[in-house]
Enzyme design. Sequence first.
Site, PDB file in Angstrom:
ATOM      1  N   GLY A   1      -4.599  -6.388  -4.844  1.00  0.00           N
ATOM      2  CA  GLY A   1      -4.493  -5.906  -3.132  1.00  0.00           C
ATOM      3  C   GLY A   1      -5.537  -6.225  -2.415  1.00  0.00           C
TER       4      GLY A   1
ATOM      5  CB  ALA B   1      -4.348  -9.956   0.887  1.00  0.00           C
TER       6      ALA B   1
ATOM      7  CG  ASP C   1       6.924  -8.979  -5.975  1.00  0.00           C
ATOM      8  OD1 ASP C   1       6.220  -7.863  -6.096  1.00  0.00           O
ATOM      9  OD2 ASP C   1       8.030  -9.114  -5.711  1.00  0.00           O
ATOM     10  CG  LEU C   2       0.972  -7.286  -8.698  1.00  0.00           C
ATOM     11  CD1 LEU C   2      -0.451  -6.087  -8.492  1.00  0.00           C
ATOM     12  CD2 LEU C   2       0.660  -7.709 -10.157  1.00  0.00           C
TER      13      LEU C   2
ATOM     14  CB  SER D   1      -5.730   7.847  -7.377  1.00  0.00           C
ATOM     15  OG  SER D   1      -4.596   8.822  -7.457  1.00  0.00           O
TER      16      SER D   1
ATOM     17  CE1 TYR E   1       0.883   5.586  -1.259  1.00  0.00           C
ATOM     18  CE2 TYR E   1      -0.176   7.787  -1.149  1.00  0.00           C
ATOM     19  CZ  TYR E   1      -0.353   6.474  -1.180  1.00  0.00           C
ATOM     20  OH  TYR E   1      -1.498   5.921  -1.032  1.00  0.00           O
TER      21      TYR E   1
ATOM     22  CE  LYS F   1      -1.439   5.205  -4.505  1.00  0.00           C
ATOM     23  NZ  LYS F   1      -2.091   4.279  -4.818  1.00  0.00           N
TER      24      LYS F   1
ATOM     25  CB  ILE G   1      -8.639   0.052   0.518  1.00  0.00           C
ATOM     26  CG1 ILE G   1      -8.760   1.254   1.513  1.00  0.00           C
ATOM     27  CG2 ILE G   1      -9.576   0.367  -0.757  1.00  0.00           C
ATOM     28  CD1 ILE G   1      -7.971   2.581   0.906  1.00  0.00           C
TER      29      ILE G   1
HETATM   30  P1  NAD Z   1      -2.720  -2.252   2.730  1.00  0.00           P
HETATM   31  O1  NAD Z   1      -1.314  -2.310   3.139  1.00  0.00           O
HETATM   32  O2  NAD Z   1      -3.858  -2.595   3.721  1.00  0.00           O
HETATM   33  O3  NAD Z   1      -3.045  -3.142   1.418  1.00  0.00           O
HETATM   34  C1  NAD Z   1      -2.107  -3.167   0.437  1.00  0.00           C
HETATM   35  C2  NAD Z   1      -2.325  -4.571  -0.358  1.00  0.00           C
HETATM   36  O4  NAD Z   1      -1.341  -4.368  -1.529  1.00  0.00           O
HETATM   37  C3  NAD Z   1      -1.781  -5.663   0.461  1.00  0.00           C
HETATM   38  O5  NAD Z   1      -2.927  -6.585   0.211  1.00  0.00           O
HETATM   39  C4  NAD Z   1      -0.519  -6.069  -0.072  1.00  0.00           C
HETATM   40  O6  NAD Z   1      -0.026  -7.387   0.173  1.00  0.00           O
HETATM   41  C5  NAD Z   1      -0.646  -5.701  -1.527  1.00  0.00           C
HETATM   42  N1  NAD Z   1       0.808  -5.441  -2.174  1.00  0.00           N
HETATM   43  C6  NAD Z   1       1.605  -4.811  -1.767  1.00  0.00           C
HETATM   44  N2  NAD Z   1       2.648  -4.785  -2.819  1.00  0.00           N
HETATM   45  C7  NAD Z   1       2.391  -5.908  -3.564  1.00  0.00           C
HETATM   46  C8  NAD Z   1       3.154  -6.251  -4.696  1.00  0.00           C
HETATM   47  N3  NAD Z   1       4.345  -6.096  -4.869  1.00  0.00           N
HETATM   48  N4  NAD Z   1       2.458  -7.417  -5.192  1.00  0.00           N
HETATM   49  C9  NAD Z   1       1.135  -7.646  -4.802  1.00  0.00           C
HETATM   50  N5  NAD Z   1       0.409  -7.200  -4.022  1.00  0.00           N
HETATM   51  C10 NAD Z   1       1.131  -6.089  -3.257  1.00  0.00           C
HETATM   52  O7  NAD Z   1      -3.140  -0.681   2.322  1.00  0.00           O
HETATM   53  P2  NAD Z   1      -4.494  -0.058   1.939  1.00  0.00           P
HETATM   54  O8  NAD Z   1      -4.377   1.339   2.931  1.00  0.00           O
HETATM   55  O9  NAD Z   1      -5.550  -0.986   1.818  1.00  0.00           O
HETATM   56  O10 NAD Z   1      -4.140   0.558   0.440  1.00  0.00           O
HETATM   57  C11 NAD Z   1      -4.730   0.106  -0.623  1.00  0.00           C
HETATM   58  C12 NAD Z   1      -4.732   1.051  -1.751  1.00  0.00           C
HETATM   59  O11 NAD Z   1      -5.324   2.393  -1.502  1.00  0.00           O
HETATM   60  C13 NAD Z   1      -3.011   1.394  -2.017  1.00  0.00           C
HETATM   61  O12 NAD Z   1      -2.962   1.797  -3.417  1.00  0.00           O
HETATM   62  C14 NAD Z   1      -2.930   2.780  -1.419  1.00  0.00           C
HETATM   63  O13 NAD Z   1      -2.039   3.569  -1.675  1.00  0.00           O
HETATM   64  C15 NAD Z   1      -4.319   3.436  -1.350  1.00  0.00           C
HETATM   65  N6  NAD Z   1      -4.510   4.584  -0.405  1.00  0.00           N
HETATM   66  C16 NAD Z   1      -4.589   4.243   0.754  1.00  0.00           C
HETATM   67  C17 NAD Z   1      -4.815   5.140   1.776  1.00  0.00           C
HETATM   68  C18 NAD Z   1      -4.977   5.022   3.381  1.00  0.00           C
HETATM   69  O14 NAD Z   1      -5.072   5.907   3.898  1.00  0.00           O
HETATM   70  N7  NAD Z   1      -4.887   3.859   3.492  1.00  0.00           N
HETATM   71  C19 NAD Z   1      -5.095   6.557   1.327  1.00  0.00           C
HETATM   72  C20 NAD Z   1      -4.915   6.951  -0.152  1.00  0.00           C
HETATM   73  C21 NAD Z   1      -4.909   5.784  -0.993  1.00  0.00           C
END
Ligand code: NAD
Length: 250
Positions: free
Chosen positions: A8, A10, A41-42, A112, A149, A153, A13
Site C-alpha cells: 500500500g 503508493a 493485486d493482493l 488496522s 470494513y 479490521k 498512509i
Molecule cells: P489509500 O487509498 O490512500 O491507500 C490504500 C493503498 O492500498 C493504495 O496505494 C492502493 O493502491 C492499495 N491497494 C488497494 N487495493 C489493493 C490491491 N488489491 N492490491 C494491492 N494494493 C492495493 O488509503 P489509506 O487511507 O492510506 O489507507 C491505508 C490503510 O490504512 C488501509 O488499510 C486503511 O484501511 C487503513 N486506515 C485508514 C484510515 C483513514 O482514515 N484513511 C483509518 C483507519 C485505517
Amino acid sequence: MKTYALTGGASGIGAAIKQQLLNEGHKVISVDIKDADIEADLSSSEGRSAAIAAIVTAANDGLDGFVACAGVGSHIENLGLIPRVNFFGAVELVEGLRELLSASKGAVVLISSNSAPMETDADYVDSLLAGDEDKAVERTAAMAGQAAYSGSKQALTRWMRRNNAGYAAQGVRLNAIGPGYTRTAMSAAVEQDPVYGPAIKEFVATIPLQRPGQPEDMAQAVSFLLGDAASFISGSMLFVDGGHDALFRP
Ligand code: NAD
C-alpha cells in the site's frame, strides 16, 4: 540501514510510511497494485503469492520488517474486496514472509483501524479468522460497507493477537496500529459518499484532539513499532486516533 517491505505504499498512509522509512535511511520494498517496486493485486491468492516471491527475491540480504498497509474502504461498490484485500492481503503475506522475518528477528506492523472494536457481524469475523475467504466474501453481500470494513479490521487485529505468541517464539514481533480518521484518498472518497459522507463529517468533529489524523502521524507510530525502541512490545494494538477510541470505549 534496515530492509523493510510495505504494502500500500503508493498512496496515503502507506506512502507516508515509505517516506518516513526512507528518510531514516532504510531500504523499502514497496508492493502495491500500482506505482510500486512490486506490482501485485493482493485481492487474489495468485497476486499474494507473486508478491511474497518477489519480496523474498528483493530482500536477498534479509528482511527486518514488514508493514501491511494496503486496504480498501467501506465506500467501494464490490464489498467482497474488503475481506480479500484488508484481511487476506495482509495475513497471507505475513505468513508467507514468516521464515524470512524470523531469520532477521524482524517486526511486523499491521495497519488496522480504530473501527476494529466496533459492532460488526460475528459470523463474518469468524469466517475470516477461520481462513474461509469464500464464505467471508459471500457474507459481505448481506452487510453494510462499514460493517464489512470494521469486521475486516477486527479480524486482522484478533489474528495478530492470536498468532503473537507463535511468532514471538520465533523472534518476530507482531503489532498493529489503529488509525482514526486520517486525511487520505480513501477518507476523501468516503466523505464524498452520499450514505456515509454526512455521518463522517459529524464523526470527525468529535475527535478529542480536534483534528483529523495525517498520514505522517501513522508513519511515526509505525516507525516506532518497527524499531529497536519497541523491542519489548509484542501483540499490541496502538490507537493513533486523537483519543477517539477512548471516547467510544471509556
Ligand atoms: P489509500 O487509498 O490512500 O491507500 C490504500 C493503498 O492500498 C493504495 O496505494 C492502493 O493502491 C492499495 N491497494 C488497494 N487495493 C489493493 C490491491 N488489491 N492490491 C494491492 N494494493 C492495493 O488509503 P489509506 O487511507 O492510506 O489507507 C491505508 C490503510 O490504512 C488501509 O488499510 C486503511 O484501511 C487503513 N486506515 C485508514 C484510515 C483513514 O482514515 N484513511 C483509518 C483507519 C485505517
